[in-house]
Motif scaffolding. Structure first.
Motif, PDB file in Angstrom:
ATOM      1  N   CYS A  20       0.834  -1.204   0.000  1.00  8.06           N
ATOM      2  CA  CYS A  20       0.000   0.000   0.000  1.00  8.06           C
ATOM      3  C   CYS A  20       0.867   1.252   0.000  1.00  8.06           C
ATOM      4  O   CYS A  20       2.040   1.231   0.392  1.00  8.06           O
ATOM      5  CB  CYS A  20      -0.929   0.001   1.210  1.00  8.06           C
ATOM      6  SG  CYS A  20      -2.093  -1.377   1.225  1.00  8.06           S
ATOM      7  N   SER A  45     -10.385  -4.391   5.286  1.00  8.69           N
ATOM      8  CA  SER A  45      -9.849  -3.076   4.940  1.00  8.69           C
ATOM      9  C   SER A  45     -10.373  -2.645   3.573  1.00  8.69           C
ATOM     10  O   SER A  45     -10.010  -3.237   2.556  1.00  8.69           O
ATOM     11  CB  SER A  45      -8.322  -3.099   4.927  1.00  8.69           C
ATOM     12  OG  SER A  45      -7.811  -3.348   6.211  1.00  8.69           O
ATOM     13  N   ALA A  76     -11.308  -7.505  -2.871  1.00 11.65           N
ATOM     14  CA  ALA A  76     -11.603  -7.187  -1.476  1.00 11.65           C
ATOM     15  C   ALA A  76     -13.105  -7.148  -1.235  1.00 11.65           C
ATOM     16  O   ALA A  76     -13.608  -7.676  -0.233  1.00 11.65           O
ATOM     17  CB  ALA A  76     -10.970  -5.846  -1.098  1.00 11.65           C
ATOM     18  N   GLU A  99      -0.766  -9.358   6.040  1.00  8.46           N
ATOM     19  CA  GLU A  99      -2.019 -10.060   5.787  1.00  8.46           C
ATOM     20  C   GLU A  99      -2.007 -11.344   6.598  1.00  8.46           C
ATOM     21  O   GLU A  99      -1.230 -12.272   6.312  1.00  8.46           O
ATOM     22  CB  GLU A  99      -2.178 -10.353   4.294  1.00  8.46           C
ATOM     23  CG  GLU A  99      -3.303 -11.312   3.956  1.00  8.46           C
ATOM     24  CD  GLU A  99      -4.627 -10.931   4.589  1.00  8.46           C
ATOM     25  OE1 GLU A  99      -5.269 -11.810   5.199  1.00  8.46           O
ATOM     26  OE2 GLU A  99      -5.028  -9.737   4.484  1.00  8.46           O
ATOM     27  N   ASN A 139      -7.306  -7.966   4.293  1.00 11.93           N
ATOM     28  CA  ASN A 139      -7.737  -7.267   3.077  1.00 11.93           C
ATOM     29  C   ASN A 139      -8.757  -8.078   2.299  1.00 11.93           C
ATOM     30  O   ASN A 139      -9.234  -7.635   1.250  1.00 11.93           O
ATOM     31  CB  ASN A 139      -6.536  -6.893   2.193  1.00 11.93           C
ATOM     32  CG  ASN A 139      -5.694  -8.079   1.769  1.00 11.93           C
ATOM     33  OD1 ASN A 139      -6.217  -9.156   1.452  1.00 11.93           O
ATOM     34  ND2 ASN A 139      -4.370  -7.894   1.739  1.00 11.93           N
ATOM     35  N   ARG A 177      -4.190   1.144  -2.422  1.00  8.25           N
ATOM     36  CA  ARG A 177      -3.828  -0.272  -2.339  1.00  8.25           C
ATOM     37  C   ARG A 177      -3.313  -0.868  -3.642  1.00  8.25           C
ATOM     38  O   ARG A 177      -2.833  -2.002  -3.647  1.00  8.25           O
ATOM     39  CB  ARG A 177      -5.002  -1.092  -1.823  1.00  8.25           C
ATOM     40  CG  ARG A 177      -5.391  -0.655  -0.442  1.00  8.25           C
ATOM     41  CD  ARG A 177      -6.082  -1.699   0.382  1.00  8.25           C
ATOM     42  NE  ARG A 177      -6.005  -1.272   1.773  1.00  8.25           N
ATOM     43  CZ  ARG A 177      -5.597  -2.013   2.769  1.00  8.25           C
ATOM     44  NH1 ARG A 177      -5.214  -3.254   2.549  1.00  8.25           N
ATOM     45  NH2 ARG A 177      -5.549  -1.530   3.997  1.00  8.25           N
TER      46      ARG A 177
END
Length: 574
Positions: free
Chosen positions: A307, A406, A427, A352, A378, A419
């Protein structure tokens, strides 16, 4: 490509935003154009001809009769999508509505050898751009525009800004005051500069008495000023003075912007050096661990994304925090049980988390002990591969497992600005799949777009409703919105006296009720840190066990001020 390519003659152009169905203001700006000796093809309106005000049909008739050029603004976009709105556009005839719907979304003009994209709503009608809107959001729009600069509404507040050599210009709105404590409204003149590829931008105050129109708007319950983000609201009441800038495309440092931006002071190097005292010699605030309510487990900093601004610098290559094992987590769960600590939640974060193959085993251990578990993810492919295991855990331990996904913004393009490309749909698909499995979900977003928090929550509410997601956007625990933290920016140190001055309690800080366990790369055993944000600063490593980490924490880091004390944020409120 623009909807209509209409280069203007190389001369002065007058641009104005938002008449907002204010006929007096519309007449005034057209008189100003005539006074400047400008023909209709050098006068451009940025849309919002009919929104809000009391005279929509008359404004359209006057603008059409003048023969000026107009692009589609946010008001016209909304009208095209939803049909006549109750506050004014319902008075319009079919011909007026057809004219509004046919307005181009973009024009191009050439002034001083520079190509300018003229648009009414550069981002989206519901996301106006202000001076405070982060530069990276404007830079992305400039990249997409493919021009030397953008002339845009509908923020309503005039400003000019140079971003990496390109111009962003908002002339303001003529139909509503600029919230600067005066009744003035604004338009702009764009003229060739003294040299090739230069542009002189002039912000001009419009002479128009808004009193009678304002009274009619109040009587009809119509808004008299635009909703503003915090930065613009904070300068409300301070009058603008007419001004502008000379922009040279090849020398952006000569164009400081208008109005002059507030200077951002760098962090004073004398600050945050002594855990006991601030740079001014005052006693630094400390936070005692009242009771350990949330224990965070960092599963490792590896992530499938990189990110733009990750709080913990996770990437596909950053393994500074290694994968922690289920056996190592079990030791802390045993300590909680042995010491009867009042833990209410075990949180899992990363990186993650689902890249760590032992996370399902860790979750099972936590849930079998009767403790709730929260996982931050995510929701992309690593999580989706574990979805059957999560569903089984949810079935075995109903109500104890929850997942926070997220989504950095409710708009796909801004989420992907943070992202990366192709990160939105996976996502969202993961979030929807979790909800369909019956697993309680929440969402974590970011306040990085420059919009007021209420606008962001409303945008998420629309997203959740469109996908049938059981997330209450107005609930700060269901939709957690994190403030932005600017590295290197000067922030105040928090002293003991600040609690009373700010009306804040040390008991509300994360480190009063939580700790985080990490496994550093190459370390023999995990360590316990003060909080989730300070993974790499050794002064916040408190010990190897929860008992060793039970001491007070000195707020000796800029994040303590920006995120927790002044930002009022927390990763969990368990």
């Amino acid at each position: 490509m623009p909807d209509a390519l209409t280069p203007a003659p190389d001369g002065t152009v007058l641009v104005f935003g938002g008449p907002f169905a204010n006929l007096a203001a519309t007449e005034a700006v057209l008189r100003a154009a005539a006074a400047h000796g400008l023909p209709p093809d050098r006068v451009i309106g940025l849309g919002d001809v009919v929104a809000h005000g009391p005279d929509p049909a008359a404004c359209i008739a006057r603008v059409r009769a003048a023969g000026i050029r107009v692009v589609m603004g946010g008001g016209e976009e909304a009208l095209a999508r939803s049909g006549p709105a109750p506050a004014g556009p319902g008075q319009l005839g079919d011909g007026d509505r057809a004219w509004l719907a046919a307005l181009p979304r973009r024009l191009e003009v050439a002034v001083g050898g520079l190509r300018l994209a003229v648009v009414g709503a550069p981002e989206a009608p519901e996301r106006p751009v202000f001076a405070s809107t982060p530069a990276r959001i404007k830079a992305r729009a400039l990249d997409r525009a493919g021009a030397d600069g953008i002339v845009a509404g509908p923020g309503g507040l005039p400003f000019s800004q140079v971003i990496a050599g390109r111009l962003w210009h908002d002339p303001g709105a003529v139909g509503m005051p600029a919230s600067d404590g005066t009744p003035a409204t604004w338009y702009s003149l764009l003229a060739p500069g003294p040299e090739p590829r230069t542009l002189r931008v002039s912000h001009v105050r419009l002479a128009c008495d808004p009193g009678p129109v304002a009274a009619r708007m109040r009587g009809a319950g119509l808004p008299e000023s635009a909703a503003l983000p915090a930065a613009e609201a904070g300068r409300a009441g301070r009058p603008f003075a007419p001004g502008g800038l000379l922009w040279r495309r090849d020398a952006p440092e000569e164009a400081p912007g208008w109005p002059a931006p507030a200077a951002v002071a760098p962090l004073d190097r004398r600050k945050f050096r002594d855990p006991a005292a601030t740079a001014s010699g005052e006693r630094r605030a400390r936070v005692a661990l009242g009771a350990l309510r949330t224990l965070w487990i960092n599963t490792g900093t590896l992530c499938n994304l990189a990110c733009a601004t990750c709080y913990i610098e996770s990437t596909p290559r950053n393994d500074r925090l290694a994968f922690i094992s289920a056996a190592e987590v079990r030791a802390y769960l045993d300590e909680i049980a042995a010491d009867r600590l009042p833990v209410r939640q075990i949180g899992f974060t990363g990186g993650e988390p689902f890249l760590n193959r032992e996370v399902p085993a860790m979750l099972e251990d936590v849930l079998a002990r009767g403790l709730p578990a929260l996982v931050l993810t995510n929701a992309m492919r690593p999580m989706q591969r574990r979805l059957p295991a999560l569903a089984r855990l949810h079935d075995r331990f109903p109500g104890r497992l929850s997942v926070r996904v997220s989504l950095d913004h409710y708009a796909p393009d801004l989420h992907e600005l943070e992202r990366g490309p192709r990160s939105w749909q996976p996502a969202l698909d993961g979030l929807v799949a979790l909800a369909r499995a019956g697993i309680p979900v929440s969402v974590a977003g970011r306040l990085f777009s420059g919009e007021p928090e209420g606008v962001v929550r409303a945008g998420f509410a629309g997203l959740f409703a469109a996908h049938g997601l059981p997330v209450a956007a107005d609930d700060p625990d269901a939709l957690v919105l994190f403030p932005e933290m600017e590295a290197g920016r000067d922030v105040p140190e928090i002293t003991e006296a600040c609690w009373g001055l700010l009306g804040r309690s040390p008991d509300a800080m994360m480190c009063a009720s939580s700790r985080m366990v990490v496994k550093r790369r190459g370390a023999a055993r995990p360590a316990v840190l003060a909080c989730t944000l300070l993974a790499y600063d050794p002064q916040f490593e408190l010990g190897a066990t929860l008992a060793e980490a039970a001491g007070p924490v000195a707020l000796n880091h800029p994040h303590c001020a920006q995120f927790c004390v002044l930002g009022g944020a927390a990763c969990s409120r368990a």
